[in-house]
Design a protein around this motif. Structure first.
Motif, short mmCIF file in Angstrom:
data_model
loop_
_atom_site.label_atom_id
_atom_site.label_comp_id
_atom_site.label_asym_id
_atom_site.label_seq_id
_atom_site.Cartn_x
_atom_site.Cartn_y
_atom_site.Cartn_z
N ASN A 17 0.81 -1.22 0.00
CA ASN A 17 0.00 0.00 0.00
C ASN A 17 0.84 1.27 0.00
OD1 ASN A 17 -2.25 -1.70 0.30
ND2 ASN A 17 -1.98 -1.74 2.52
N PHE A 18 2.11 1.16 -0.37
CA PHE A 18 3.01 2.31 -0.27
C PHE A 18 3.67 2.60 -1.62
CE2 PHE A 18 2.81 0.16 3.83
CZ PHE A 18 2.36 1.20 4.64
N ASN A 19 2.87 2.56 -2.66
CA ASN A 19 3.41 2.72 -4.01
C ASN A 19 3.12 4.08 -4.62
OD1 ASN A 19 4.31 0.06 -3.92
ND2 ASN A 19 2.39 -0.73 -4.72
N LYS A 20 1.95 4.62 -4.36
CA LYS A 20 1.53 5.87 -5.00
C LYS A 20 1.28 6.93 -3.92
CE LYS A 20 -1.92 7.77 -8.20
NZ LYS A 20 -3.14 7.46 -9.00
N PRO A 21 2.12 7.96 -3.83
CA PRO A 21 1.94 8.98 -2.79
C PRO A 21 0.59 9.68 -2.92
CG PRO A 21 4.09 9.19 -3.85
CD PRO A 21 3.30 8.20 -4.66
N LEU A 22 -0.04 9.89 -1.78
CA LEU A 22 -1.30 10.63 -1.73
C LEU A 22 -0.98 12.09 -1.43
CD1 LEU A 22 -4.39 10.39 -1.84
CD2 LEU A 22 -4.36 9.99 0.63
N ILE A 23 -1.19 12.95 -2.40
CA ILE A 23 -0.82 14.36 -2.27
C ILE A 23 -2.07 15.22 -2.27
CG2 ILE A 23 0.51 16.26 -3.28
CD1 ILE A 23 2.40 14.20 -4.45
N PRO A 24 -2.44 15.79 -1.14
CA PRO A 24 -3.64 16.63 -1.07
C PRO A 24 -3.43 17.95 -1.80
CG PRO A 24 -2.76 16.16 1.13
CD PRO A 24 -1.76 15.69 0.14
N THR A 25 -4.53 18.63 -2.08
CA THR A 25 -4.44 19.96 -2.69
C THR A 25 -4.53 21.01 -1.59
OG1 THR A 25 -6.84 19.98 -3.03
CG2 THR A 25 -5.47 19.20 -4.85
N PHE A 26 -3.75 22.06 -1.72
CA PHE A 26 -3.75 23.16 -0.77
C PHE A 26 -3.85 24.47 -1.52
CE2 PHE A 26 -1.28 19.83 1.39
CZ PHE A 26 -1.97 19.73 2.59
N GLY A 78 9.42 27.49 -2.12
CA GLY A 78 10.34 26.50 -1.57
C GLY A 78 10.14 25.13 -2.16
N THR A 79 10.80 24.12 -1.58
CA THR A 79 10.67 22.76 -2.07
C THR A 79 9.44 22.08 -1.48
OG1 THR A 79 11.95 21.71 -0.28
CG2 THR A 79 13.19 22.60 -2.15
N VAL A 80 8.80 21.23 -2.25
CA VAL A 80 7.65 20.46 -1.79
C VAL A 80 7.90 18.99 -2.15
CG1 VAL A 80 5.17 20.09 -1.91
CG2 VAL A 80 6.10 22.41 -2.15
N LYS A 81 7.99 18.14 -1.14
CA LYS A 81 8.24 16.71 -1.38
C LYS A 81 7.31 15.87 -0.52
CE LYS A 81 13.14 17.18 -2.62
NZ LYS A 81 14.52 16.71 -2.35
N HIS A 82 7.10 14.65 -0.97
CA HIS A 82 6.34 13.68 -0.18
C HIS A 82 7.33 12.81 0.59
CE1 HIS A 82 3.69 10.21 0.69
NE2 HIS A 82 2.69 11.07 0.54
N SER A 83 6.89 12.32 1.75
CA SER A 83 7.77 11.47 2.57
C SER A 83 8.21 10.23 1.82
CB SER A 83 7.06 11.07 3.86
OG SER A 83 5.85 10.39 3.58
N TYR A 84 7.50 9.90 0.74
CA TYR A 84 7.86 8.80 -0.15
C TYR A 84 9.31 8.90 -0.63
CZ TYR A 84 7.26 5.92 -4.43
OH TYR A 84 7.37 4.99 -5.42
N THR A 85 9.80 10.14 -0.79
CA THR A 85 11.16 10.35 -1.27
C THR A 85 12.13 10.74 -0.15
OG1 THR A 85 10.74 12.69 -1.80
CG2 THR A 85 10.29 11.07 -3.52
N TYR A 86 11.64 10.82 1.08
CA TYR A 86 12.52 11.18 2.20
C TYR A 86 13.44 10.01 2.55
CZ TYR A 86 14.11 12.13 6.94
OH TYR A 86 14.89 12.29 8.06
N ARG A 87 14.73 10.29 2.69
CA ARG A 87 15.69 9.26 3.08
C ARG A 87 16.50 9.67 4.32
NH1 ARG A 87 12.74 7.21 0.11
NH2 ARG A 87 13.14 5.91 -1.73
N LYS A 88 17.00 10.90 4.32
CA LYS A 88 17.83 11.39 5.42
C LYS A 88 17.45 12.84 5.73
CE LYS A 88 21.83 8.58 4.01
NZ LYS A 88 23.26 8.60 3.58
N VAL A 138 3.58 17.97 7.11
CA VAL A 138 2.12 17.83 7.11
C VAL A 138 1.75 16.38 7.38
CG1 VAL A 138 0.00 18.22 5.82
CG2 VAL A 138 1.98 19.71 5.43
N GLY A 139 1.04 16.16 8.49
CA GLY A 139 0.61 14.79 8.83
C GLY A 139 1.28 14.29 10.08
N LEU A 181 5.42 16.39 2.87
CA LEU A 181 4.07 15.85 3.02
C LEU A 181 4.10 14.40 3.49
CD1 LEU A 181 2.59 17.24 -0.33
CD2 LEU A 181 2.28 18.22 1.96
N CYS A 182 3.68 14.19 4.73
CA CYS A 182 3.57 12.83 5.27
C CYS A 182 2.08 12.48 5.28
CB CYS A 182 4.17 12.76 6.67
SG CYS A 182 5.92 13.18 6.74
N THR A 183 1.51 12.44 4.09
CA THR A 183 0.06 12.37 3.92
C THR A 183 -0.42 11.03 3.41
OG1 THR A 183 0.44 13.53 1.81
CG2 THR A 183 -0.30 14.85 3.68
N GLY A 184 0.40 10.01 3.50
CA GLY A 184 -0.05 8.68 3.17
C GLY A 184 0.03 8.33 1.70
#
Length: 409
Positions: A152-161, A169-179, A191-192, A258-261
């Motif tokens: 269930n961790f294949n497609k990042p869920l990115i809400p609209t704001f 600035g930069t906007v990333k999903h936790s999907y790409t967070y490593r360090k 967020v989340g 974005l830690c939005t699932g």
């Protein structure tokens, strides 16, 4: 019976072992060269060397948010002196499981499933691309049943704001967070407040100038962060270099994480498969497992706010009991049951992806299979109740009903 399993993560390995235990012929197709799925750490993000999206989203210093007793396969204890462990420990356990039951010999690596299509007589046609042949070789195979285990961790869920497109600035999903390193001396909005959001907040706050954690519901008083972490409610609007919150406050920020699932995604299933995803919920799954429209297909792991590896076991025993004719249900009955379940949960106001003990009781009663021991649900509810304080405890399961707590110093 000839069964195909898609994915060699924990769910796929459990499915494979369950099929082999029944003397079913079973092939597992894994697009990478490793077992373990999401639990493999990969420094890279984006696309791999074959142009396939990288789905490894674990990061350095990741700790499990459930104790090892709730992160083990059925009848294969997770032997560890402490209850909460790091990602490498989980990956080793998964590999030990595969080796203990000689599962690797049934797994075909670097096989990318491009299409699954239903055939008459409840069979399936699967198109598999061999990545090692530089994508030139496409193999078509037929199976009596198929089990989807892609996680269930294949497609990042990115809400609209509102105003996010204006933010500089930069906007990333936790999907790409490593360090946390890229956020050194930065002003970071996270967020989340789920497990990843809370965990990453603690990690990033060690290097960032400040961290602003936005969440929908209040954090518990004992969820303590360092002094450079500010807790804020839901976002109202983004500006070029700042963010406004619904309470009227504003914070200067340089980065958004974005830690939005994640969203359910099955791009290889044709429309004829009958699988529909609506509001990030997979519809028409009987008992959240069996494809009600084509019941020789199962999807493991849809309810993921639970003890997953244990759940995989009873879900597989349920599906196998159906395939073997140990219980019957018409397609109409399955569809009606799935619709009623969805309506009931929505009427309750709870998440469709969270399950209670009654879910396991229902699987056991319907298929006349062994239920999971009650102690797992008791321990799970305790861990949820104590929240972050769980990391100060060790747990030992005594029997099917009881566990004890040892405080750590």
């Amino acid at each position: 019976m000839k069964i195909a399993v898609i994915g060699a993560g924990p769910a796929g390995l459990c499915a494979l072992k369950s099929c082999l235990d029944e003397n079913f012929s079973c092939d597992v197709f894994e697009k990478s060269g490793l077992i373990g799925g999401v639990w493999n750490y990969n420094e890279k993000t984006g696309l791999d060397e074959f142009g396939i999206p990288i789905h490894n989203s674990v990061y350095t210093d990741l700790w499990t948010n459930l104790p090892t007793d709730l992160m083990q396969f059925e009848n294969f204890p997770f032997k560890c002196p402490v209850s909460f462990v790091r990602q490498p420990d989980v990956l080793k356990y998964i590999n030990d499981y595969a080796d203990a039951f000689n599962l690797r010999s049934h797994i075909q690596f670097y096989k990318h499933v491009e299409e699954i299509r239903p055939l008459p007589n409840n069979r399936w046609k699967i198109s598999i691309r061999d990545l090692k042949s530089m994508g030139q070789e496409l193999v078509i195979k037929e199976y009596d049943a198929v089990i989807i285990c892609v996680g269930n961790f294949n497609k990042p869920l990115i809400p609209t704001f509102k105003g996010l497109d204006k933010f500089k600035g930069t906007v990333k999903h936790s999907y790409t967070y490593r360090k946390p390193d890229p956020y050194k001396n930065r002003k970071v909005l996270i967020v989340g407040k789920g497990p990843s959001g809370s965990d990453i907040t603690g990690l990033v706050s060690k290097v960032a100038e400040k961290v602003v954690l936005s969440h929908r519901s209040p954090l518990r008083e004992y969820a303590k962060f360092s002094e450079n972490v500010k807790i804020k409610p839901v976002i109202a609007e983004f500006k070029e270099n700042s963010v406004l919150f619904v309470d009227g406050t504003e914070e200067d920020i340089t980065d958004v994480l974005l830690c939005t699932g994640y969203a359910f995604d099955y791009p290889f299933l044709t429309n004829e498969c009958g699988i529909e995803v609506e509001d990030n919920y997979v519809k028409y799954l009987y008992k959240q497992i069996i494809n009600a429209k084509h019941p020789t297909m199962a999807i493991l792991g849809i309810p993921h706010t639970t003890f997953l590896l244990i759940m995989f076991g009873i879900q597989m025993r349920f599906f196998i009991a159906y395939l073997k004719g140990q219980f019957t249900a018409s397609k109409e009955t399955m569809i009606e049951d799935a619709i009623n379940y969805e309506k009931h949960r929505k009427d309750e106001g709870g998440s469709l992806l969270k399950i209670k003990k009654e879910y396991y009781d229902d699987l056991s009663d319907t298929a006349k299979i062994q239920n999971i021991p009650p102690v797992y649900d008791k321990l799970f509810r305790h861990v949820l109740e104590v929240g972050p304080m769980k990391y100060q405890e060790n747990y030992t399961i005594l029997n099917d009903e009881e566990f004890i707590i040892t405080k750590l110093h």
